[in-house]
Design a protein around this motif. Structure first.
Motif, PDB file in Angstrom:
ATOM      1  N   VAL A 186      17.819 119.599  -1.901  1.00 57.44           N
ATOM      2  CA  VAL A 186      17.729 118.734  -0.713  1.00 57.44           C
ATOM      3  C   VAL A 186      19.013 118.875   0.422  1.00 57.44           C
ATOM      4  N   PHE A 213      16.730 116.480   7.285  1.00 52.95           N
ATOM      5  CA  PHE A 213      17.020 117.358   5.940  1.00 52.95           C
ATOM      6  C   PHE A 213      15.906 118.600   5.758  1.00 52.95           C
ATOM      7  N   VAL A 245      14.003 121.572   2.940  1.00 54.09           N
ATOM      8  CA  VAL A 245      13.769 121.857   1.322  1.00 54.09           C
ATOM      9  C   VAL A 245      13.083 123.072   1.662  1.00 54.09           C
ATOM     10  N   HIS A 262       7.674 122.592  -0.574  1.00 56.07           N
ATOM     11  CA  HIS A 262       6.943 121.364  -1.113  1.00 56.07           C
ATOM     12  C   HIS A 262       5.263 121.304  -0.910  1.00 56.07           C
ATOM     13  N   PHE A 289      11.398 114.693  -7.100  1.00 53.88           N
ATOM     14  CA  PHE A 289      11.552 115.698  -6.093  1.00 53.88           C
ATOM     15  C   PHE A 289      10.329 115.622  -4.965  1.00 53.88           C
ATOM     16  N   TYR A 304      10.107 112.090  -3.185  1.00 54.10           N
ATOM     17  CA  TYR A 304      11.238 111.856  -2.363  1.00 54.10           C
ATOM     18  C   TYR A 304      10.733 112.548  -0.882  1.00 54.10           C
ATOM     19  N   VAL A 305      10.334 113.747  -1.060  1.00 52.46           N
ATOM     20  CA  VAL A 305      10.150 114.643   0.165  1.00 52.46           C
ATOM     21  C   VAL A 305       8.794 113.940   0.770  1.00 52.46           C
ATOM     22  N   ALA A 363      11.326 116.240   7.493  1.00 53.93           N
ATOM     23  CA  ALA A 363      11.823 117.062   6.547  1.00 53.93           C
ATOM     24  C   ALA A 363      11.492 118.460   7.288  1.00 53.93           C
TER      25      ALA A 363
END
Length: 277
Positions: free
Chosen positions: A108, A120, A122, A125, A132, A135-136, A143
């Motif tokens: 992240v 943020f 990543v 996903h 993880f 959170y995402v 995101a």
């Protein structure tokens, strides 16, 4: 009116400016406004990322910069300008990303963006890793999912997993990079997982406050710093007047020049009206 002895007021957010329910008391807001009107410039300090810290500045209704992302960036909420940022140098950032991959952790990486844009990045996903993905998933609306990790700058990166995994990963990071980085392993009750955060070694609430103070022409002895947690200790010790909230941890109380009532009993207003004005 004579110039106040303290020209800058560094306020921790959670547990200091806000009460235990995350509320800004009207009396606290009014007291900070009185301090600002008297020439004491407020600056907010928090581990929150900028997107989550911005509404606190809006509630306060003042021109109050925010030290956020564990002290790795300072933003001006009125126009989203960056006042200071502790970028990881490109070589260190690349080596960190390699270490994440080596140990099987998705990254992240927090962005320096306006408060209403994705904050943020990543690479994927879902990932198949529960903590993880939790959170995402809870933050998916802000995101950015992109595989291009050449884009920077990198100033705050973290892994998300089980606590034991994150403690082990913290050890790997420190073994690899030593005093070039600072790490935090912490858990928010909002999320299933624990986070291992990595920032530049010299990044902290206090170092960020000092960078802004230099821009404003304010000396350290002209700063009053207020907090309640152990990550507030450097600024409490370094400021001309270091203040602990009444509910603070023992090591915070021991570091302070002054202890005021707790965050539910408006210790900030007691400080401003009883000592600063």
């Amino acid at each position: 009116m004579s110039r106040p002895r303290y020209r800058m007021l560094a306020l921790d957010v959670d547990g200091t400016l806000l009460n235990r329910w995350g509320e800004l008391l009207p009396s606290t807001k009014a007291a900070v406004a009185r301090a600002a009107a008297a020439g004491i410039r407020p600056i907010l300090c928090t581990g929150r990322r900028y997107r989550r810290a911005w509404p606190v500045a809006e509630m306060l209704g003042l021109d109050a910069p925010i030290v956020c992302n564990s002290g790795s960036i300072v933003k001006e909420p009125s126009d989203d300008r960056t006042l200071w940022r502790a970028d990881l140098d490109p070589g260190l950032a690349a080596a960190l990303l390699d270490l994440f991959r080596e140990h099987g952790h998705d990254v992240v990486a927090f962005n320096d963006r306006p408060h209403d844009q994705p904050d943020f990045r990543v690479s994927r996903h879902p990932s198949g890793r529960g903590p993880f993905d939790d959170y995402v998933g809870q933050n998916l609306s802000h995101a950015e999912i992109a595989a291009d990790w050449a884009a920077g700058p990198f100033f705050h990166v973290c892994a998300v997993g089980l606590r034991e995994e994150m403690l082990a990963f913290q050890s790997h990071v420190l073994d690899a990079f030593g005093d070039r980085v600072r790490t935090f392993v912490q858990k928010s009750p909002r999320y299933a997982g624990t986070m291992c955060e990595v920032i530049r070694a010299d990044a902290s609430k206090w170092s960020a406050v000092l960078h802004v103070a230099e821009q404003w022409g304010v000396a350290p002895e002209e700063i009053c710093a207020v907090g309640d947690d152990v990550n507030d200790v450097p600024m409490i010790r370094g400021a001309g007047l270091g203040v602990a909230m009444g509910h603070a941890a023992p090591e915070v109380l021991a570091a302070a020049d002054l202890v005021v009532p707790d965050h539910d009993n408006d210790g900030v207003a007691a400080l401003i009206d009883g000592r600063l004005l």
